[in-house]
Design a protein around this motif. Structure first.
Motif, PDB file in Angstrom:
ATOM      1  N   TYR A  36       0.821  -1.202   0.000  1.00 17.26           N
ATOM      2  CA  TYR A  36       0.000   0.000   0.000  1.00 17.26           C
ATOM      3  C   TYR A  36       0.862   1.262   0.000  1.00 17.26           C
ATOM      4  N   ARG A  37       0.244   2.342  -0.461  1.00 16.67           N
ATOM      5  CA  ARG A  37       0.892   3.644  -0.478  1.00 16.67           C
ATOM      6  C   ARG A  37       0.620   4.356   0.840  1.00 16.67           C
ATOM      7  N   THR A  38       1.642   5.051   1.372  1.00 16.90           N
ATOM      8  CA  THR A  38       1.510   5.695   2.676  1.00 16.90           C
ATOM      9  C   THR A  38       2.084   7.110   2.644  1.00 16.90           C
ATOM     10  N   ASP A  39       2.131   7.728   3.813  1.00 22.49           N
ATOM     11  CA  ASP A  39       2.621   9.095   3.960  1.00 22.49           C
ATOM     12  C   ASP A  39       4.151   9.116   3.842  1.00 22.49           C
ATOM     13  N   PRO A  40       4.723   9.847   2.873  1.00 22.88           N
ATOM     14  CA  PRO A  40       6.186   9.870   2.718  1.00 22.88           C
ATOM     15  C   PRO A  40       6.916  10.388   3.953  1.00 22.88           C
ATOM     16  N   ASP A  41       6.345  11.382   4.636  1.00 19.44           N
ATOM     17  CA  ASP A  41       7.001  11.911   5.834  1.00 19.44           C
ATOM     18  C   ASP A  41       7.059  10.864   6.939  1.00 19.44           C
ATOM     19  N   ALA A  42       5.999  10.070   7.081  1.00 24.77           N
ATOM     20  CA  ALA A  42       5.993   8.999   8.083  1.00 24.77           C
ATOM     21  C   ALA A  42       7.054   7.955   7.761  1.00 24.77           C
ATOM     22  N   LEU A  43       7.232   7.648   6.488  1.00 25.27           N
ATOM     23  CA  LEU A  43       8.272   6.694   6.088  1.00 25.27           C
ATOM     24  C   LEU A  43       9.662   7.220   6.382  1.00 25.27           C
ATOM     25  N   ALA A  45      10.560   9.200   8.650  1.00 26.14           N
ATOM     26  CA  ALA A  45      10.795   9.165  10.093  1.00 26.14           C
ATOM     27  C   ALA A  45      11.071   7.750  10.596  1.00 26.14           C
ATOM     28  N   ALA A  46      10.673   6.730   9.822  1.00 30.07           N
ATOM     29  CA  ALA A  46      10.798   5.344  10.279  1.00 30.07           C
ATOM     30  C   ALA A  46      12.021   4.623   9.736  1.00 30.07           C
ATOM     31  N   VAL A  47      12.508   5.029   8.569  1.00 30.83           N
ATOM     32  CA  VAL A  47      13.578   4.294   7.894  1.00 30.83           C
ATOM     33  C   VAL A  47      14.935   4.914   8.236  1.00 30.83           C
ATOM     34  N   PRO A  48      15.869   4.134   8.771  1.00 27.70           N
ATOM     35  CA  PRO A  48      17.189   4.686   9.156  1.00 27.70           C
ATOM     36  C   PRO A  48      18.108   4.834   7.949  1.00 27.70           C
ATOM     37  N   GLU A  49      18.872   5.923   7.935  1.00 27.56           N
ATOM     38  CA  GLU A  49      19.956   6.050   6.963  1.00 27.56           C
ATOM     39  C   GLU A  49      21.021   4.991   7.272  1.00 27.56           C
ATOM     40  N   PRO A  50      21.787   4.522   6.297  1.00 32.83           N
ATOM     41  CA  PRO A  50      21.914   5.028   4.932  1.00 32.83           C
ATOM     42  C   PRO A  50      20.902   4.467   3.942  1.00 32.83           C
TER      43      PRO A  50
END
Length: 245
Positions: A36-43, A45-50
């Protein structure tokens, strides 16, 4: 018990077998996936760099383990996020909820899977494949799709399941600091696709502080798949050390 005997154990209690010290083989591992497609800002905030996000997508999954060496049957539910690590496309394992302690402990201690408690279910009802996740008495997620609606190309199913996966491995020190903080990579090997289907789907996520799947809200269902496999999980290896970053 002598020191050499202690060193032969991978976990505690020393006198209780919790998980086998080898790669795990799964027979009749059944997937219900909803992308599903979700909020890019929420993603972000959840996915760590790199790791980097390409599209704002999430794969909600429920897995029914029919026969697992060392653990027996159990169910698992979670979210995986499509990411890039350099030129490689894969998935970041964001959350996993299981109903089996041994599999939860092995996933966290031997690997880096973000596993915690929960009560997933996967069943067929009135021509519908239904996947749910409860945390205690509270319903967290409900996914539905018509049962075996349309055949899915086994090659596409295999591609969905075998993408590289990334997770964060954290081991605290005795002082409260971090002893290990790595981004690790793994993948599924030796896979046999025994059946695969696709069709329309619906997914509902409810807010829960201990199972915050709804923090990545459902904006649009993109695709769904129902896949039956045999497979083996490969060991993890580190690809980034956050302590030396």
């Amino acid at each position: 018990m002598r020191p050499a005997d202690v060193r032969r154990h991978l976990g505690t209690p020393l006198t209780t077998p919790v998980y086998p010290p080898r790669a795990t083989r799964f027979t009749d591992r059944e997937y219900f996936n909803v992308v599903y497609r979700t909020d890019p800002d929420a993603l972000r905030a959840a996915v760590p760099e790199p790791l980097e996000i390409d599209e704002p997508l999430v794969r909600f999954e429920i897995m029914k383990m029919g026969d697992v060496e060392g653990f027996g049957p159990y169910l698992e539910c979670g979210q995986a996020i499509p990411v890039c690590h350099g030129a490689e496309h894969g998935e970041y394992l964001h959350a996993m909820h299981l109903d089996n302690f041994g599999a939860t402990a092995a996933g966290r201690e031997l690997s880096a899977y973000p596993k915690t408690t929960g009560s997933p279910a996967l069943f067929v009802e009135h021509g519908t494949l239904v996947g749910t996740l409860d945390y205690g008495s509270q319903r967290v997620a409900t996914a539905t799709t018509p049962y075996k609606w349309e055949p899915l190309d086994p090659a596409q199913a295999r591609e969905q399941i075998t993408v590289p996966t990334y997770a964060v491995k954290i081991v605290p020190d005795y002082t409260g600091a971090l002893r290990v903080c790595d981004l690790v990579r793994t993948e599924i090997t030796d896979i046999t696709v025994k059946g695969a289907w696709t069709g329309p789907a619906r997914l509902q996520l409810n807010a829960h502080v201990m199972a915050p799947l709804a923090d990545l809200p459902v904006l649009e269902v993109v695709s769904a798949s129902h896949i039956l496999t045999d497979l083996t999980l490969a060991p993890v290896h580190p690809v980034h050390d956050y302590l030396t970053d």
